[in-house]
Structure formats: structure tokens, C-alpha cells
Scaffold this active site. Structure first.
Site, short mmCIF file in Angstrom:
data_model
loop_
_atom_site.label_atom_id
_atom_site.label_comp_id
_atom_site.label_asym_id
_atom_site.label_seq_id
_atom_site.Cartn_x
_atom_site.Cartn_y
_atom_site.Cartn_z
N ARG A 148 0.99 -1.00 0.12
CA ARG A 148 0.05 0.05 -0.05
C ARG A 148 0.80 1.16 -0.10
O ARG A 148 2.04 1.22 0.44
CB ARG A 148 -1.15 0.07 1.22
CG ARG A 148 -1.59 -1.32 1.46
CD ARG A 148 -3.02 -1.14 0.38
NE ARG A 148 -3.97 -2.22 0.82
CZ ARG A 148 -4.58 -2.81 0.14
NH1 ARG A 148 -4.75 -2.33 -1.17
NH2 ARG A 148 -5.66 -3.52 0.56
N THR A 149 0.36 2.58 -0.65
CA THR A 149 1.18 3.49 -0.41
C THR A 149 1.07 4.16 1.02
O THR A 149 -0.04 4.13 1.67
CB THR A 149 0.36 4.80 -1.25
OG1 THR A 149 0.40 4.24 -2.76
CG2 THR A 149 1.18 5.93 -1.42
#
Length: 260
Positions: free
Chosen positions: A31-32
Site C-alpha cells: 500500500r502507499t
């Protein structure tokens, strides 16, 4: 002995088809963790005949002023403005979501159209859904327009799905510097009835000038959007901060080679 996964025992290719070795090249799902290119504050204020918003045109890559023409005030449908701060790639994703939403709504041709409260409810669900998946949209959003009863609408939603409404709102650094200036005009519900459009514009311009002075990630070029109670939406682009003066800088002490 060869221990590579591709050479372990596997189903026969003549029965189950050729073996796909590409599955061993897939990395872990990630995930960012933080935004990369970001826009700073969006500020907004209600007045007697509508809502006014402003956002500068800078998209920063860390401390680098990378892009100076990024529009962050988006017209949605017929009479709604969405102002977005935070990650620019997520901003573009939100813009695409809203475009699809409006296209789908206009398919019906039933005489009804989405107003600001509907767009706001949609965005609040999107942000909360992404937050719940631990993959948030790294943005804070202001939604401005008209209520179903014809009154002015202004509300906030952020990456955690936090939502609230107020006569004056700001995201980013503006929440610390612009809100006190805007609350000189509207500090409580109902105060906006006493504020004219010219007074609101003067407060917006003054706030954007202060933010340019004090926010290292801001720009002196910005856009101003207005949604009036009669449904008219206007966006004025490439507005410049006027009467800039850095004379106050000579009195700042404690930095560089200055001496008392």
C-alpha cells in the site's frame, strides 16, 4: 540438488496446460505509505449569496516546487465545486470517480441532478471505505454548493473518513493560518448572512497572501471558485497575490547571519 520453486513437482503440462513461471516473479502486495506529489491548502467561506473557495496551483515533490499549473478546484455536475489538497495522483483518481458518477447520473434524463450534499455523501463513503481497507486516499476535500432547500452547503472529508461542516473551512496549513482570518467574518452558523461577496473575496485574497508568506509549499498564483445560490458556478484562474511585501523579513531574528 536444485531447490528452485520452478523445478519442484507440479501438475503435468500435457493435462493442465503449460506451467506459468511468471507467478514466481510477483512481489508482495503493498500500500502507499505516504503521498509523493502534493498540493497544499484549500480554503472556503460561506457568504450571503453562496460559497467561495480558493486553492493555489502548486504541486510539490517534497520541497521541490515541481508543477506550477495544477488545478485543484474541480467543477462536479452543474452546481458543485470540489477542492482537493494532498496527493495529486489520488486527486486525479477522485476526479475520475466523480466524472463517472456524473455521467451515470445524467444517463437517466429524469430532470434530477446531483447536488453538493449528494457528492459529499458519496465521497465520505469512498474515503471511509478506502481507510477501512488500510489503503487511504491521501487527500482532504472540501465540497461546496447548494443544499436541496436552496441554502449554501460547505463540508469537509479527509483520508480517515472524518466529516464535518462549518461556515468557514480550510485544509492543510490553512487550517492553522487561514481559519482565524476567515472566522473574523463567520465564526458561527448564520453569520454568513451578514457577509457580502466583496467582503468574502477580500478575506479569501488576504488568506491566500498570508499562506504564501508562511507556507513553504504554496504559490502566489491561485484559483478562486464561487457557487451562488441561484446555481451559477464560476472559476477564476491564475489570480495573483497583490501588494506583496517582504519588509517584515528584516525584523525576523534567530536565523542565518543576522545579528541582534
Amino acid at each position: 540438488m536444485n531447490h528452485h520453486q520452478e523445478h519442484w513437482g507440479r501438475p503435468r503440462s500435457d493435462i493442465y496446460g503449460p506451467y506459468n513461471a511468471a507467478i514466481h516473479n510477483a512481489g508482495p502486495h503493498a500500500r502507499t505509505q505516504q503521498p509523493s506529489i502534493t498540493g497544499t491548502s484549500v480554503i472556503a467561506l460561506k457568504y450571503d449569496n453562496g460559497v467561495m473557495l480558493a486553492a493555489d496551483n502548486l504541486a510539490s515533490y517534497g520541497s521541490l516546487a515541481r508543477f506550477t499549473d495544477q488545478e485543484r478546484l474541480i467543477k462536479v455536475g452543474r452546481e458543485t465545486i470540489v477542492g482537493i489538497s494532498g496527493d495529486v495522483s489520488d486527486l486525479q483518481y477522485i476526479e475520475e470517480l466523480l466524472e463517472r458518477l456524473i455521467i451515470e447520473d445524467e444517463y437517466e434524463h429524469d430532470g434530477h441532478h446531483l447536488r453538493a450534499p449528494h457528492v459529499y455523501e458519496y465521497l465520505s463513503r469512498v474515503f471511509y471505505n478506502r481507510r477501512s481497507k488500510l489503503d487511504p486516499l491521501w487527500n482532504a476535500v472540501l465540497v461546496a454548493g447548494k443544499n436541496d432547500d436552496g441554502s449554501a452547503f460547505l463540508a469537509y472529508v479527509d483520508l480517515l473518513g472524518v466529516t464535518f461542516s462549518s461556515p468557514s473551512l480550510a485544509t492543510g496549513y490553512g487550517a492553522y493560518l487561514a481559519i482565524p482570518l476567515l472566522r473574523k467574518l463567520v465564526s458561527d452558523q448564520g453569520d454568513e448572512k451578514k457577509v457580502t461577496e466583496s467582503e468574502a473575496r477580500a478575506a479569501i485574497d488576504e488568506s491566500m497572501k498570508v499562506l504564501f508568506y508562511r507556507d513553504a509549499r504554496s504559490l502566489d498564483k491561485y484559483s478562486v471558485a464561487k457557487v451562488s445560490l441561484d446555481g451559477e458556478v464560476t472559476i477564476e484562474k491564475n489570480v495573483k497575490c497583490q501588494h506583496m511585501s517582504w519588509r517584515f523579513a528584516k525584523d525576523i531574528r534567530g536565523y542565518g547571519t543576522q545579528k541582534n
